[in-house]
Design an enzyme around this catalytic site. Structure first.
Site, PDB file in Angstrom:
ATOM      1  CB  CYS A 111      -0.949   0.010   1.178  1.00 35.57           C
ATOM      2  SG  CYS A 111      -1.930  -1.486   1.271  1.00 35.57           S
ATOM      3  CG  HIS A 248      -3.272   3.374   1.896  1.00 34.42           C
ATOM      4  ND1 HIS A 248      -3.885   2.952   0.729  1.00 34.42           N
ATOM      5  CD2 HIS A 248      -3.295   2.307   2.739  1.00 34.42           C
ATOM      6  CE1 HIS A 248      -4.253   1.688   0.873  1.00 34.42           C
ATOM      7  NE2 HIS A 248      -3.910   1.272   2.074  1.00 34.42           N
ATOM      8  CG  ASN A 278      -6.926  -0.891   1.209  1.00 34.66           C
ATOM      9  OD1 ASN A 278      -6.168  -0.550   0.304  1.00 34.66           O
ATOM     10  ND2 ASN A 278      -6.485  -1.311   2.381  1.00 34.66           N
TER      11      ASN A 278
HETATM   12  O1  UT7 Z   1      -4.079  -1.256   3.389  1.00 41.31           O
HETATM   13  C1  UT7 Z   1      -3.247  -1.834   4.341  1.00 41.31           C
HETATM   14  C2  UT7 Z   1      -3.481  -1.278   5.673  1.00 41.31           C
HETATM   15  N1  UT7 Z   1      -4.670  -1.887   6.256  1.00 41.31           N
HETATM   16  C3  UT7 Z   1      -5.268  -1.284   7.254  1.00 41.31           C
HETATM   17  O2  UT7 Z   1      -4.878  -0.222   7.655  1.00 41.31           O
HETATM   18  C4  UT7 Z   1      -6.428  -2.004   7.954  1.00 41.31           C
HETATM   19  C5  UT7 Z   1      -6.420  -1.688   9.425  1.00 41.31           C
HETATM   20  N2  UT7 Z   1      -7.450  -2.394  10.169  1.00 41.31           N
HETATM   21  C6  UT7 Z   1      -8.775  -2.124  10.087  1.00 41.31           C
HETATM   22  O3  UT7 Z   1      -9.160  -1.271   9.308  1.00 41.31           O
HETATM   23  C7  UT7 Z   1      -9.732  -2.825  11.004  1.00 41.31           C
HETATM   24  O4  UT7 Z   1      -8.998  -3.602  11.937  1.00 41.31           O
HETATM   25  C8  UT7 Z   1     -10.746  -3.759  10.257  1.00 41.31           C
HETATM   26  C9  UT7 Z   1     -11.774  -2.901   9.524  1.00 41.31           C
HETATM   27  C10 UT7 Z   1     -10.025  -4.637   9.276  1.00 41.31           C
HETATM   28  C11 UT7 Z   1     -11.524  -4.644  11.239  1.00 41.31           C
HETATM   29  O5  UT7 Z   1     -12.167  -3.857  12.224  1.00 41.31           O
HETATM   30  P1  UT7 Z   1     -12.084  -4.262  13.763  1.00 41.31           P
HETATM   31  O6  UT7 Z   1     -12.860  -3.264  14.512  1.00 41.31           O
HETATM   32  O7  UT7 Z   1     -10.632  -4.413  14.091  1.00 41.31           O
HETATM   33  O8  UT7 Z   1     -12.867  -5.640  13.782  1.00 41.31           O
HETATM   34  P2  UT7 Z   1     -12.380  -7.060  14.300  1.00 41.31           P
HETATM   35  O9  UT7 Z   1     -11.474  -7.704  13.297  1.00 41.31           O
HETATM   36  O10 UT7 Z   1     -11.899  -6.947  15.700  1.00 41.31           O
HETATM   37  O11 UT7 Z   1     -13.734  -7.865  14.332  1.00 41.31           O
HETATM   38  C12 UT7 Z   1     -14.799  -7.525  15.240  1.00 41.31           C
HETATM   39  C13 UT7 Z   1     -15.943  -8.499  15.057  1.00 41.31           C
HETATM   40  C14 UT7 Z   1     -15.528  -9.960  15.146  1.00 41.31           C
HETATM   41  O12 UT7 Z   1     -16.582 -10.664  15.784  1.00 41.31           O
HETATM   42  P3  UT7 Z   1     -16.455 -11.062  17.342  1.00 41.31           P
HETATM   43  O13 UT7 Z   1     -15.230 -11.916  17.420  1.00 41.31           O
HETATM   44  O14 UT7 Z   1     -16.312  -9.752  18.070  1.00 41.31           O
HETATM   45  O15 UT7 Z   1     -17.735 -11.772  17.606  1.00 41.31           O
HETATM   46  C15 UT7 Z   1     -15.465 -10.406  13.709  1.00 41.31           C
HETATM   47  O16 UT7 Z   1     -15.703 -11.785  13.550  1.00 41.31           O
HETATM   48  O17 UT7 Z   1     -16.538  -8.340  13.770  1.00 41.31           O
HETATM   49  C16 UT7 Z   1     -16.584  -9.605  13.096  1.00 41.31           C
HETATM   50  N3  UT7 Z   1     -16.412  -9.376  11.662  1.00 41.31           N
HETATM   51  C17 UT7 Z   1     -17.437  -9.090  10.831  1.00 41.31           C
HETATM   52  N4  UT7 Z   1     -18.751  -8.971  11.033  1.00 41.31           N
HETATM   53  C18 UT7 Z   1     -19.514  -8.640   9.972  1.00 41.31           C
HETATM   54  C19 UT7 Z   1     -15.243  -9.369  10.947  1.00 41.31           C
HETATM   55  N5  UT7 Z   1     -15.512  -9.081   9.673  1.00 41.31           N
HETATM   56  C20 UT7 Z   1     -16.832  -8.899   9.560  1.00 41.31           C
HETATM   57  C21 UT7 Z   1     -17.683  -8.575   8.482  1.00 41.31           C
HETATM   58  N6  UT7 Z   1     -19.011  -8.458   8.735  1.00 41.31           N
HETATM   59  N7  UT7 Z   1     -17.229  -8.373   7.236  1.00 41.31           N
END
Ligand code: UT7
Length: 321
Positions: A111, A248, A278
């Site tokens: 990225c 980005h 992204n």
């Molecule tokens: O381009 C390269 C650089 N990349 C980045 O900068 C990405 C940085 N990270 C992020 O943007 C965030 O961490 C994400 C958007 C990827 C994820 O957000 P989060 O708040 O960190 O969510 P999480 O991974 O902690 O997941 C929270 C919950 C989980 O459920 P439980 O375990 O709390 O029951 C996941 O299973 O959300 C669930 N989950 C979803 N639910 C509905 C994960 N993906 C999804 C989804 N739809 N697509």
């Protein structure tokens, strides 16, 4: 001499996929995706190749720059999703454009790719080696995301952005910082080329993008803010003197956190993540082109570009448009 952008171009694949479209195919919702990331839809390549998108974006940038392909001396293509291992996407772009006098090099910094490629262009210009260059950021991430993993596949989109650069005496790229931390590489991984030969019993690799989202989120907010502070401090520029921060597009919340750190209004942090998602190395040049064509950037404006992501890699540029 500095490298100054004198033309931009971009292209998105024809097919639009909304969060609602995804919710019909997997356990997710528009509410979850848009509230956590700012993404509402993305463009996914169904016929377009990485090289074709790069060439379309490059043609538009050359047109705005009023430059002929034969005038180019260097083509840098930043991508992690080239169509082939060889020839490189950069060589394919060179051939399609008929840029017969340009050397063509592909650069992988995920990225941060476009930002690192611009820095590389600036270094060649500063050294007096080249005066007319093309830099492209292009990705077809849809080829390498795991469409069974809802935590990553909803994040990415495809597209390309390009910038034509010319050597100028004063304006253009003033300074940049760029960094890598390979020790944290496993936080954002795509191992599409595992060992595979007669002498390996069980070839197995992580063929798709795998990301520790929270780890990458923490890394991004800390390092992006730090690198912008460094590049501005070093040039005695206050955050308020910068017209636009073009970051980005990985997550709207990352961008909001950086804006808060700098104490600047969100209208200086334009976003297109809502309709592009992204696009990795393509996100900065696509946004740059959208802003340029909308008349949001004027000669003399102070602009900051920032890239961050896989590697891990990150960096910022301070330029005068
Ligand atoms: O381009 C390269 C650089 N990349 C980045 O900068 C990405 C940085 N990270 C992020 O943007 C965030 O961490 C994400 C958007 C990827 C994820 O957000 P989060 O708040 O960190 O969510 P999480 O991974 O902690 O997941 C929270 C919950 C989980 O459920 P439980 O375990 O709390 O029951 C996941 O299973 O959300 C669930 N989950 C979803 N639910 C509905 C994960 N993906 C999804 C989804 N739809 N697509």
């Amino acid at each position: 001499m500095n490298a100054r952008i004198c033309g931009t171009g971009s292209i998105l694949p024809k097919k639009t996929v909304t969060n609602f479209d995804l919710a019909e195919r997997m356990e997710t919702s528009d509410e979850w995706i848009s509230s956590r990331t700012g993404i509402r839809e993305r463009h996914i390549a169904t016929t377009e190749t990485t090289a074709e998108m790069a060439v379309s974006a490059a043609r538009k940038a050359l047109e705005e720059a009023k430059m002929q392909p034969e005038e180019l001396e260097m083509i840098l293509v930043a991508t992690v999703t080239a169509d082939h291992i060889a020839p490189s996407a950069a060589c394919e772009v060179q051939a399609a454009l008929g840029a017969v006098n340009a050397v063509a090099i592909e650069l992988n910094a995920a990225c941060s790719g476009f930002v690192f490629a611009l820095n590389t262009a600036q270094a060649y210009v500063r050294a007096g080696i080249y005066k007319k260059l093309l830099v492209v950021g292009v990705e077809t991430l849809s080829k390498v995301v795991d469409w069974t993993d809802r935590s990553t596949c909803i994040l990415f989109g495809d597209g390309a952005g390009a910038a034509v650069l010319e050597a100028v005496e004063e304006d253009g790229i003033q300074d940049f910082v760029q960094h890598a931390d390979g020790g944290k590489g496993s936080a954002l991984l795509c191992d599409a080329r595992p060992l595979k030969n007669l002498f390996v019993d069980n070839p197995f690799g992580q063929e798709f993008v795998k990301m520790d989202g929270q780890e990458v989120f923490k890394f991004a907010v800390k390092r992006v803010a730090e690198s912008i502070d460094t590049v501005l401090d070093r040039n005695h520029i206050l955050p308020s003197q910068v017209s636009l921060y073009i970051l980005h597009q990985a997550n709207a919340r990352i961008i909001q956190t950086v804006a808060k750190h700098l104490g600047e209004d969100m209208d200086k942090f334009p976003m297109n993540i809502d309709h592009c998602a992204n696009t990795s190395g393509a996100s900065v040049p696509i946004l740059l082109d959208e802003l340029n064509r909308a008349g949001r950037i004027k000669r003399g404006d102070k602009i900051v570009l920032s890239g961050f992501g896989g590697g891990l890699t990150w960096g910022s540029i301070y330029m005068i448009w």
